[in-house]
Design an enzyme around this catalytic site. Structure first.
Site, short mmCIF file in Angstrom:
data_model
loop_
_atom_site.label_atom_id
_atom_site.label_comp_id
_atom_site.label_asym_id
_atom_site.label_seq_id
_atom_site.Cartn_x
_atom_site.Cartn_y
_atom_site.Cartn_z
CE1 TYR A 273 -3.49 -2.74 0.56
CE2 TYR A 273 -2.16 -3.39 2.45
CZ TYR A 273 -3.17 -3.64 1.56
OH TYR A 273 -3.88 -4.80 1.66
CE1 TYR B 157 -7.89 -5.73 2.48
CE2 TYR B 157 -7.40 -7.78 3.64
CZ TYR B 157 -7.10 -6.85 2.66
OH TYR B 157 -6.03 -7.08 1.84
CG ASP C 205 -12.29 -13.69 4.64
OD1 ASP C 205 -11.40 -14.40 5.15
OD2 ASP C 205 -12.05 -12.64 4.00
CE LYS D 248 -3.82 -11.84 6.67
NZ LYS D 248 -5.03 -11.15 6.26
#
Ligand SMILES: *Cc1c(COP(=O)(O)O)cnc(C)c1O
Length: 423
Positions: A16, A142, A243, A272
């Protein structure tokens, strides 16, 4: 500035960020247990688990050993299979809610979300409803940085403005009421139900992060809203996607956040912590009903995705080792102990000016400010306490490795409080 930092600045993108970056990244030369060693000799306790992933810390012997297999490192997954992938998939089926029976191994969390969205669309096609192509989600989410994933991220906090005209237009509910803001809010479930009703003929599925919204704002909500989503999905034959990329593998105090609600989704994404932070791998699991629809001629005759590195044996081996290590240990006790130390350690932040909220769930601690964090000042303050943090927006937060001993968790909490004062 060292040569390495100068070259980094000249050539290397960071997440980012602009080119060159706004700040100079710290140079890591070693990572062991819960500590990162920097090029200048300092050691920082890791308060981030490398973005939720390194639950066993760094250089864990069981995970290191899994990487040093002496057979093969990769073979294509088209037409070939192998022990690590099959054993990993079987293990995931065993530990996730019972209806989830089939596993698509993806190469990152974002890709597992793309796959989940394809499953939703192909499911509706198979049932003769090709016009149902939109996803229902709630604000504050997100789900990753690829395009379908971005389209279901929070439309304000995400990057929707930048991609206007290009992103699929999804259906957004209000953000779920914060669990710590009062009693369970049944009116919110009616809001979800009404929205689904109004858009039923164009919706393919529902996708949400269960219990904890991560990078969209580190907010916690009541698991009971997940039960409401299950009912709504059944009523309109929508595919319900959870998610669990951030919440999976114990982080919230249950093995999966869905377990807080006793609700099984039709599709679940994990990533993750799946590999304990060693390699990139994620998975989308689905029910037999979803698999049958996707495989139906009308649904597409198969799942239309196949990454080059699908089922990578090294990643699968280390994932298997990580999951086994987790289940072997008292992860529930470890997470609870971290939560207790964070609760006590973050409490002083409540009295600070500029602090809006302090909250802890499982092994996640969050200090929310009423203004954007001065990130360099906050990070410098944490570093003075020997702690690595990565605040964003108005949030200073931590999710320590599960192996973090109480004195290091306490130090992390001190770092968070110091960061809140400075930031
Ligand atoms: C990190 C994250 C993703 C994206 O995973 P990547 O591996 O970074 O692509 C998706 N959903 C949630 C909830 C996440 O936390």
């Amino acid at each position: 500035m060292s040569t390495l930092s100068a070259l980094d600045r000249r050539h290397v993108w960071h997440p980012y960020g602009p080119m060159p970056g706004r700040s100079e990244p710290l140079v890591v030369t070693d990572a062991r247990g819960v500590r990162l060693t920097l090029a200048d000799g300092r050691e920082l306790v890791d308060g981030m688990s490398s973005w939720w992933a390194a639950v066993h810390g760094y250089r864990h012997p069981a995970l290191d050993a899994a990487l040093h297999a002496d057979d093969f490192s990769h073979v294509m997954f088209g037409g070939l299979t192998h022990h690590p992938a099959v054993e990993l998939a079987t293990t995931l089926v065993d530990i996730t809610p019972e209806p989830l029976q089939h596993v698509f191994l993806a190469d990152s969390g974002s890709i597992s979300i793309e796959v989940a969205v394809k499953m939703c669309l192909q499911y509706q096609r198979a049932h003769g409803r090709p016009g149902r192509t939109r996803m229902l989600t709630w604000r504050g989410g997100y789900h990753g940085d690829t395009f379908a994933a971005m389209s279901v991220c929070d439309p304000d906090g995400g990057m929707h403005a930048l991609w206007q005209g290009f992103l699929p237009q999804q259906v957004f509910a209000d953000a779920p009421p914060a669990a710590h803001d009062g009693p369970y809010d049944a009116a919110y479930d009616e809001h979800l139900a009404a929205l689904a009703e109004a858009h039923a003929d164009e919706l393919a599925g529902i996708v949400v992060e269960p219990v904890v919204q991560g990078a969209g704002g580190m907010r916690f909500h009541s698991p009971r809203h997940l039960a409401a989503l299950r009912e709504i999905a059944d009523r309109h034959d929508l595919v319900l996607v959870f998610d669990e990329i951030a919440t999976g593998f114990g982080r919230t105090g249950e093995l999966f956040a869905a377990d807080h609600a006793g609700v099984a989704p039709d599709v679940m994404c994990v990533g993750k912590a799946l590999t304990g932070g060693y390699l990139t791998m994620a998975a989308a699991l689905c029910t037999s009903r979803v698999a049958a629809a996707v495989s139906d001629e009308r649904g597409g005759g198969g799942l239309m995705h196949g990454p080059t590195f699908m089922g990578n044996p090294l990643a699968a081996r280390v994932a298997l080792a990580s999951v086994r290590e987790l289940l072997r240990r008292d992860w529930r006790g470890e997470v609870a102990a971290i939560g207790e130390v964070l609760t006590t350690g973050l409490d002083p932040a409540r009295a600070l000016p500029g602090v809006r909220d302090v909250r802890v769930l499982g092994a996640i601690g969050v200090v929310e400010l009423d203004h954007d964090v001065d990130v360099p000042a906050a990070q410098a303050a944490a570093e003075r306490h020997g702690v690595w943090l990565r605040p964003f927006r108005n949030l200073i937060y931590t999710m320590p490795p599960f192996v973090c001993p109480p004195e290091d968790v306490a130090r992390i909490a001190e770092g968070v409080v110091a960061a809140a004062i400075a930031g």
